[in-house]
Design a protein around this motif. Structure first.
Motif, PDB file in Angstrom:
ATOM      1  N   ASN A   1      -5.132 -27.120  33.528  1.00  0.00           N
ATOM      2  CA  ASN A   1      -3.759 -26.942  33.067  1.00  0.00           C
ATOM      3  C   ASN A   1      -2.899 -28.104  33.559  1.00  0.00           C
ATOM      4  O   ASN A   1      -2.812 -28.362  34.759  1.00  0.00           O
ATOM      5  CB  ASN A   1      -3.195 -25.615  33.583  1.00  0.00           C
ATOM      6  N   ILE A   2      -2.290 -28.800  32.639  1.00  0.00           N
ATOM      7  CA  ILE A   2      -1.439 -29.937  32.988  1.00  0.00           C
ATOM      8  C   ILE A   2      -0.096 -29.783  32.298  1.00  0.00           C
ATOM      9  O   ILE A   2      -0.004 -29.300  31.172  1.00  0.00           O
ATOM     10  CB  ILE A   2      -2.094 -31.284  32.609  1.00  0.00           C
ATOM     11  N   SER A   3       0.937 -30.217  32.989  1.00  0.00           N
ATOM     12  CA  SER A   3       2.298 -30.044  32.491  1.00  0.00           C
ATOM     13  C   SER A   3       2.914 -31.390  32.149  1.00  0.00           C
ATOM     14  O   SER A   3       2.910 -32.326  32.966  1.00  0.00           O
ATOM     15  CB  SER A   3       3.167 -29.346  33.541  1.00  0.00           C
TER      16      SER A   3
ATOM     17  N   ASN B   1       8.958 -44.740  20.806  1.00  0.00           N
ATOM     18  CA  ASN B   1       8.674 -43.889  19.648  1.00  0.00           C
ATOM     19  C   ASN B   1       7.441 -43.009  19.790  1.00  0.00           C
ATOM     20  O   ASN B   1       6.893 -42.537  18.790  1.00  0.00           O
ATOM     21  CB  ASN B   1       8.532 -44.746  18.383  1.00  0.00           C
ATOM     22  N   ILE B   2       6.947 -42.788  20.990  1.00  0.00           N
ATOM     23  CA  ILE B   2       5.803 -41.919  21.205  1.00  0.00           C
ATOM     24  C   ILE B   2       6.287 -40.580  21.760  1.00  0.00           C
ATOM     25  O   ILE B   2       6.949 -40.538  22.796  1.00  0.00           O
ATOM     26  CB  ILE B   2       4.787 -42.534  22.180  1.00  0.00           C
ATOM     27  N   VAL B   3       5.953 -39.517  21.047  1.00  0.00           N
ATOM     28  CA  VAL B   3       6.326 -38.171  21.491  1.00  0.00           C
ATOM     29  C   VAL B   3       5.066 -37.319  21.551  1.00  0.00           C
ATOM     30  O   VAL B   3       4.347 -37.186  20.551  1.00  0.00           O
ATOM     31  CB  VAL B   3       7.340 -37.513  20.535  1.00  0.00           C
ATOM     32  N   ILE B   4       4.770 -36.770  22.721  1.00  0.00           N
ATOM     33  CA  ILE B   4       3.588 -35.921  22.883  1.00  0.00           C
ATOM     34  C   ILE B   4       3.923 -34.511  22.407  1.00  0.00           C
ATOM     35  O   ILE B   4       4.830 -33.865  22.928  1.00  0.00           O
ATOM     36  CB  ILE B   4       3.130 -35.881  24.363  1.00  0.00           C
ATOM     37  N   GLU B   5       3.159 -34.045  21.436  1.00  0.00           N
ATOM     38  CA  GLU B   5       3.379 -32.718  20.869  1.00  0.00           C
ATOM     39  C   GLU B   5       2.441 -31.675  21.473  1.00  0.00           C
ATOM     40  O   GLU B   5       2.794 -30.504  21.593  1.00  0.00           O
ATOM     41  CB  GLU B   5       3.175 -32.762  19.347  1.00  0.00           C
ATOM     42  N   LEU B   6       1.242 -32.105  21.855  1.00  0.00           N
ATOM     43  CA  LEU B   6       0.240 -31.176  22.385  1.00  0.00           C
ATOM     44  C   LEU B   6      -0.746 -31.940  23.255  1.00  0.00           C
ATOM     45  O   LEU B   6      -1.117 -33.075  22.936  1.00  0.00           O
ATOM     46  CB  LEU B   6      -0.490 -30.476  21.239  1.00  0.00           C
ATOM     47  N   LEU B   7      -1.166 -31.300  24.340  1.00  0.00           N
ATOM     48  CA  LEU B   7      -2.100 -31.935  25.273  1.00  0.00           C
ATOM     49  C   LEU B   7      -3.081 -30.898  25.805  1.00  0.00           C
ATOM     50  O   LEU B   7      -2.675 -29.824  26.241  1.00  0.00           O
ATOM     51  CB  LEU B   7      -1.330 -32.565  26.434  1.00  0.00           C
ATOM     52  N   SER B   8      -4.363 -31.220  25.741  1.00  0.00           N
ATOM     53  CA  SER B   8      -5.404 -30.314  26.223  1.00  0.00           C
ATOM     54  C   SER B   8      -6.433 -31.107  27.014  1.00  0.00           C
ATOM     55  O   SER B   8      -6.811 -32.217  26.623  1.00  0.00           O
ATOM     56  CB  SER B   8      -6.086 -29.620  25.033  1.00  0.00           C
TER      57      SER B   8
ATOM     58  N   LYS C   1       5.824 -33.073  34.324  1.00  0.00           N
ATOM     59  CA  LYS C   1       5.612 -33.905  35.514  1.00  0.00           C
ATOM     60  C   LYS C   1       5.565 -35.379  35.121  1.00  0.00           C
ATOM     61  O   LYS C   1       4.821 -35.775  34.226  1.00  0.00           O
ATOM     62  CB  LYS C   1       4.318 -33.506  36.215  1.00  0.00           C
ATOM     63  N   GLU C   2       6.345 -36.164  35.825  1.00  0.00           N
ATOM     64  CA  GLU C   2       6.451 -37.581  35.493  1.00  0.00           C
ATOM     65  C   GLU C   2       5.120 -38.312  35.639  1.00  0.00           C
ATOM     66  O   GLU C   2       4.787 -39.198  34.839  1.00  0.00           O
ATOM     67  CB  GLU C   2       7.505 -38.245  36.377  1.00  0.00           C
ATOM     68  N   THR C   3       4.345 -37.933  36.660  1.00  0.00           N
ATOM     69  CA  THR C   3       3.052 -38.602  36.865  1.00  0.00           C
ATOM     70  C   THR C   3       2.111 -38.368  35.681  1.00  0.00           C
ATOM     71  O   THR C   3       1.345 -39.253  35.310  1.00  0.00           O
ATOM     72  CB  THR C   3       2.385 -38.092  38.156  1.00  0.00           C
ATOM     73  N   ILE C   4       2.170 -37.164  35.097  1.00  0.00           N
ATOM     74  CA  ILE C   4       1.326 -36.862  33.945  1.00  0.00           C
ATOM     75  C   ILE C   4       1.791 -37.649  32.722  1.00  0.00           C
ATOM     76  O   ILE C   4       0.981 -38.255  32.004  1.00  0.00           O
ATOM     77  CB  ILE C   4       1.331 -35.352  33.628  1.00  0.00           C
TER      78      ILE C   4
END
Length: 346
Positions: free
Chosen positions: A25-27, A3-10, A30-33
């Motif tokens: 800049n991170i995407s 139930n965790i959904v990432i909406e924004l990452l900085s 990518k599975e590792t991220i």
């Protein structure tokens, strides 16, 4: 993680020495991220070592940034940058002060800001993460990257209010750095250090003594109680995980049948007890009433422990000779008291 959904990452790297910011800049593709972020969020959500806070009254910068980050307002990138600039400013100022007064530096790292959802609930996580420099084994150039083993220095977790819950703010910071929660985030502590010290030690010692009151286990209880008082006396910061590890995890009971597992279970329940924070600055004068302990050792005779005693279990020895039995106290003070005042054995 469910139930965790990432909406924004900085992510911004903070270079305190040069007073510069660097956006990374991170995407999330990518599975590792995504694995790193999921693990980081899980670590913070599961940590027992946190403290409840409130935003200060009035208009404050980080508080005002929350809605723009959550709604991805048109200027949300600028807001994220301003938060990073604000933290860098506070760290540069604090770093100069610490180096001048204590000869230490502010921990180096990067600022990560994450908007994530749990079901329909919005949450904002602002944390300082460890950003390591490594030597590339092929090019022999220095590269910088996220530390996957030790991730978090400090965190701010805001469960935003909705129709099902009130908003709650938790800070996790082992050092209780004032520049983080007061200067940067502009928060107020809900419970005072004085209250937390008194309430926590009372609950922890009660958990020990209430587990068993059998006479045969009284000495084990006394040793654990003494060790808890020693933890409060010898540490500036209270951290529930540290207390459990240093006092209970490595304890070997005197009595084989001592219910140490039941004691630990009670302490695990205390972690969820919201009557005190699981991380705070210890106030020494608030542990005084719990320093003293009286043990009955004979008709009309009591032994009073007034302060933490180092290696308490080695101070007492069993005396059993010629049908007589009792206790020997191995201290210079006990020896000096009886020397010349008590008749020696014939």
């Amino acid at each position: 993680m469910n139930n965790i959904v990432i909406e924004l990452l900085s992510l911004y790297h903070l270079d305190v020495s040069s007073n510069k910011l660097e956006k990374t800049n991170i995407s999330l593709k990518k599975e590792t991220i995504t694995n790193y972020i999921d693990s980081l969020i899980e670590e913070i959500l599961d940590s027992p070592n946190k403290r409840l806070y409130l935003f200060k009254d009035g208009s404050t910068e980080v508080k005002n940034s929350v809605s723009k980050i959550i709604t991805k307002a048109e200027d949300h990138d600028r807001v994220l940058l301003n938060n990073a600039k604000r933290l860098l400013e506070k760290e540069v100022k604090t770093d100069k002060k610490l180096q001048k007064t204590l000869g230490i530096k502010v921990q180096r790292g990067s600022l990560m800001q994450i908007h994530f959802k749990q079901g329909k609930s919005d949450n904002l996580l602002i944390c300082k993460v460890e950003h390591d420099e490594i030597l590339n084994e092929k090019s022999f150039e220095i590269n910088r990257g996220l530390n996957t083993k030790k991730k978090v220095y400090k965190s701010f977790l805001y469960y935003l209010p909705n129709e099902n819950r009130q908003g709650e703010i938790y800070v996790n910071d082992k050092n209780e750095s004032k520049y983080w929660w007061d200067d940067f985030l502009e928060l107020d502590q809900v419970k005072t250090d004085e209250y937390n010290t008194e309430e926590s030690i009372d609950k922890i010692i009660t958990a020990i003594s209430s587990t068993t009151r059998k006479r045969e286990f009284e000495f084990d209880n006394t040793i654990l109680r003494n060790s808890v008082v020693g933890y409060y006396r010898n540490n500036k910061q209270f951290n529930f995980s540290d207390l459990i590890e240093s006092v209970f995890e490595n304890y070997t009971p005197i009595r084989d049948k001592y219910p140490l597992g039941r004691v630990k279970n009670k302490l695990d329940k205390l972690i969820e007890d919201d009557t005190f924070d699981n991380q705070f600055t210890i106030v020494p004068n608030k542990i005084k009433k719990r320093k003293k302990q009286t043990i009955k050792v004979g008709p009309g005779l009591v032994l009073k422990i007034e302060e933490f005693v180092n290696n308490l279990e080695t101070v007492f020895k069993v005396y059993d000779k010629a049908g007589e039995h009792g206790m020997i106290i191995l201290t210079d003070e006990a020896y000096n008291y009886v020397r010349g005042n008590v008749r020696k054995d014939n």
